[in-house]
Design a protein around this motif. Structure first.
Motif, PDB file in Angstrom:
ATOM      1  N   LEU A 172       8.423  11.445  60.845  1.00 23.76           N
ATOM      2  CA  LEU A 172       8.859  12.722  61.510  1.00 23.76           C
ATOM      3  C   LEU A 172       9.861  13.432  60.549  1.00 23.76           C
ATOM      4  N   LEU A 173       9.852  14.477  60.026  1.00 25.53           N
ATOM      5  CA  LEU A 173      10.875  15.075  59.397  1.00 25.53           C
ATOM      6  C   LEU A 173      11.303  16.280  60.024  1.00 25.53           C
ATOM      7  N   ALA A 174      12.664  16.805  59.495  1.00 23.33           N
ATOM      8  CA  ALA A 174      13.185  17.883  59.999  1.00 23.33           C
ATOM      9  C   ALA A 174      13.911  18.954  58.922  1.00 23.33           C
ATOM     10  N   GLN A 175      13.754  19.876  58.775  1.00 22.17           N
ATOM     11  CA  GLN A 175      14.327  20.815  57.898  1.00 22.17           C
ATOM     12  C   GLN A 175      14.968  22.352  58.557  1.00 22.17           C
ATOM     13  N   PRO A 176      16.186  22.522  58.364  1.00 23.50           N
ATOM     14  CA  PRO A 176      16.548  23.773  58.668  1.00 23.50           C
ATOM     15  C   PRO A 176      15.798  25.254  58.906  1.00 23.50           C
ATOM     16  N   PHE A 177      15.481  25.611  59.937  1.00 26.70           N
ATOM     17  CA  PHE A 177      14.792  26.863  59.956  1.00 26.70           C
ATOM     18  C   PHE A 177      15.276  27.942  60.636  1.00 26.70           C
ATOM     19  N   ASP A 178      15.294  29.250  60.290  1.00 29.67           N
ATOM     20  CA  ASP A 178      15.674  30.505  60.754  1.00 29.67           C
ATOM     21  C   ASP A 178      14.587  31.281  61.531  1.00 29.67           C
ATOM     22  N   PRO A 179      14.359  31.202  62.679  1.00 36.13           N
ATOM     23  CA  PRO A 179      13.280  31.753  63.445  1.00 36.13           C
ATOM     24  C   PRO A 179      13.190  33.650  62.909  1.00 36.13           C
ATOM     25  N   ASN A 180      14.488  34.103  62.605  1.00 30.41           N
ATOM     26  CA  ASN A 180      14.566  35.504  62.531  1.00 30.41           C
ATOM     27  C   ASN A 180      14.030  35.835  61.079  1.00 30.41           C
ATOM     28  N   SER A 181      14.274  35.201  60.281  1.00 34.57           N
ATOM     29  CA  SER A 181      13.892  35.529  58.785  1.00 34.57           C
ATOM     30  C   SER A 181      12.415  34.537  58.389  1.00 34.57           C
ATOM     31  N   MET A 182      12.324  33.554  59.373  1.00 30.26           N
ATOM     32  CA  MET A 182      11.041  32.992  59.170  1.00 30.26           C
ATOM     33  C   MET A 182      11.188  32.241  57.852  1.00 30.26           C
ATOM     34  N   ARG A 183      12.160  31.554  57.481  1.00 29.35           N
ATOM     35  CA  ARG A 183      12.510  30.755  56.337  1.00 29.35           C
ATOM     36  C   ARG A 183      13.102  29.674  56.619  1.00 29.35           C
ATOM     37  N   VAL A 184      12.509  28.338  55.711  1.00 28.58           N
ATOM     38  CA  VAL A 184      13.339  27.188  55.923  1.00 28.58           C
ATOM     39  C   VAL A 184      14.155  27.209  54.689  1.00 28.58           C
ATOM     40  N   SER A 185      15.326  26.213  54.736  1.00 25.40           N
ATOM     41  CA  SER A 185      16.367  26.236  53.702  1.00 25.40           C
ATOM     42  C   SER A 185      17.018  24.891  53.924  1.00 25.40           C
ATOM     43  N   GLY A 186      17.522  24.272  52.922  1.00 24.78           N
ATOM     44  CA  GLY A 186      18.504  23.017  53.070  1.00 24.78           C
ATOM     45  C   GLY A 186      17.421  21.769  52.893  1.00 24.78           C
ATOM     46  N   GLU A 187      18.259  20.643  53.091  1.00 21.91           N
ATOM     47  CA  GLU A 187      17.460  19.337  52.683  1.00 21.91           C
ATOM     48  C   GLU A 187      16.641  18.854  53.930  1.00 21.91           C
ATOM     49  N   ILE A 188      15.418  18.087  53.645  1.00 18.42           N
ATOM     50  CA  ILE A 188      14.676  17.553  54.926  1.00 18.42           C
ATOM     51  C   ILE A 188      15.268  16.224  54.860  1.00 18.42           C
ATOM     52  N   ARG A 189      15.211  15.965  56.182  1.00 17.29           N
ATOM     53  CA  ARG A 189      15.822  14.557  56.659  1.00 17.29           C
ATOM     54  C   ARG A 189      14.729  13.849  57.371  1.00 17.29           C
ATOM     55  N   THR A 190      14.692  12.660  57.459  1.00 17.48           N
ATOM     56  CA  THR A 190      13.949  11.809  58.451  1.00 17.48           C
ATOM     57  C   THR A 190      14.331  11.646  59.655  1.00 17.48           C
ATOM     58  N   VAL A 191      13.633  12.133  60.719  1.00 10.24           N
ATOM     59  CA  VAL A 191      14.001  11.751  62.070  1.00 10.24           C
ATOM     60  C   VAL A 191      13.541  10.569  62.520  1.00 10.24           C
ATOM     61  N   ALA A 192      12.301  10.089  62.066  1.00 12.43           N
ATOM     62  CA  ALA A 192      11.704   8.850  62.683  1.00 12.43           C
ATOM     63  C   ALA A 192      10.576   8.290  61.653  1.00 12.43           C
ATOM     64  N   GLU A 193      10.320   6.921  61.612  1.00 10.28           N
ATOM     65  CA  GLU A 193       9.501   6.485  60.752  1.00 10.28           C
ATOM     66  C   GLU A 193       8.356   6.219  61.888  1.00 10.28           C
ATOM     67  N   ASP A 194       7.176   6.113  61.161  1.00 10.78           N
ATOM     68  CA  ASP A 194       5.869   5.670  61.876  1.00 10.78           C
ATOM     69  C   ASP A 194       5.776   6.581  63.093  1.00 10.78           C
ATOM     70  N   ALA A 195       5.865   7.885  62.928  1.00  9.28           N
ATOM     71  CA  ALA A 195       5.733   8.831  63.883  1.00  9.28           C
ATOM     72  C   ALA A 195       4.842  10.000  63.462  1.00  9.28           C
ATOM     73  N   ASP A 196       4.234  10.443  64.529  1.00  6.68           N
ATOM     74  CA  ASP A 196       3.507  11.884  64.538  1.00  6.68           C
ATOM     75  C   ASP A 196       3.490  12.803  65.761  1.00  6.68           C
ATOM     76  N   SER A 197       2.941  13.650  65.774  1.00  6.73           N
ATOM     77  CA  SER A 197       2.681  14.691  66.896  1.00  6.73           C
ATOM     78  C   SER A 197       4.040  14.758  67.660  1.00  6.73           C
TER      79      SER A 197
END
Length: 199
Positions: A48-73
């Motif tokens: 399970l990964l997370a990346q910064p996202f601006d809902p106004n510009s609809m763009r992602v930016s910055g680093e992708i970090r791991t929130v949890a291993e062996d995870a989905d949904s």
């Protein structure tokens, strides 16, 4: 009763689809986690990964970090709680919930016959889970209180539930009087079923 709706437009009928690059590449969809900044949560290779996202510009930016291993949904609340299914738990689908930094709060033992990842209420206090319903059989919705771990079963449901923004009601598909429809119930009691639409 107001339920949030999200519409995705890719072009008009008869027109070529709009060619837009994907925001992220995910194996299990993506959900928005509010915050400063907000993040998109998505799954790759059972992480399970997370990346910064601006809902106004609809763009992602910055680093992708791991929130949890062996995870989905993943599923999220307005309060920053993250719920996800444990990927290695198939077919029992154990659940874990975490804070927005990925710190584990607790785990929920699977319910026999559970087949959904669970839908977290916007207030982060309750989960709605679909149990059964395979091979054409009727499914059930179970609501689970995250604080007390108390469970309540609602029978006759045929699709994933959707929470109202205030977490007081949820909607679901069910068969009544020989036809299908969309219904709602009070989340706290499971009572007061109302037909929202027929289909």
């Amino acid at each position: 009763l107001e339920f949030r709706r999200v519409l995705f437009r890719s072009g008009r009928i008869g027109e070529a689809p709009v060619n837009r690059p994907p925001l992220v590449r995910s194996q299990a969809g993506a959900v928005y986690l509010p915050g400063s900044p907000g993040h998109l949560l998505f799954v790759r290779d059972r992480r399970l990964l997370a990346q910064p996202f601006d809902p106004n510009s609809m763009r992602v930016s910055g680093e992708i970090r791991t929130v949890a291993e062996d995870a989905d949904s993943p599923s999220v609340s307005k309060t920053g709680v993250i719920l996800h299914r444990v990927a290695l738990a198939f077919p029992d689908y154990g659940l874990e919930w975490r804070d927005e930094q990925g710190k584990l709060f607790d785990r929920i033992e699977p319910i026999a016959g559970q087949r959904s990842q669970g839908r977290l209420a916007p207030d982060g206090k309750t989960i709605a889970i679909v149990v059964g319903g395979l091979s054409g059989a009727f499914a059930e919705i179970w609501s689970v209180d995250l604080e007390t771990k108390g469970k309540r079963k609602l029978e006759g449901v045929r699709a994933e539930p959707a929470w109202s923004p205030d977490s007081k009601q949820f909607a679901y598909s069910a068969r009544r009087d020989g036809g299908h429809g969309i219904f709602s119930r009070d989340a706290a009691t499971g009572a007061n079923e109302k037909r929202l639409a027929a289909r």
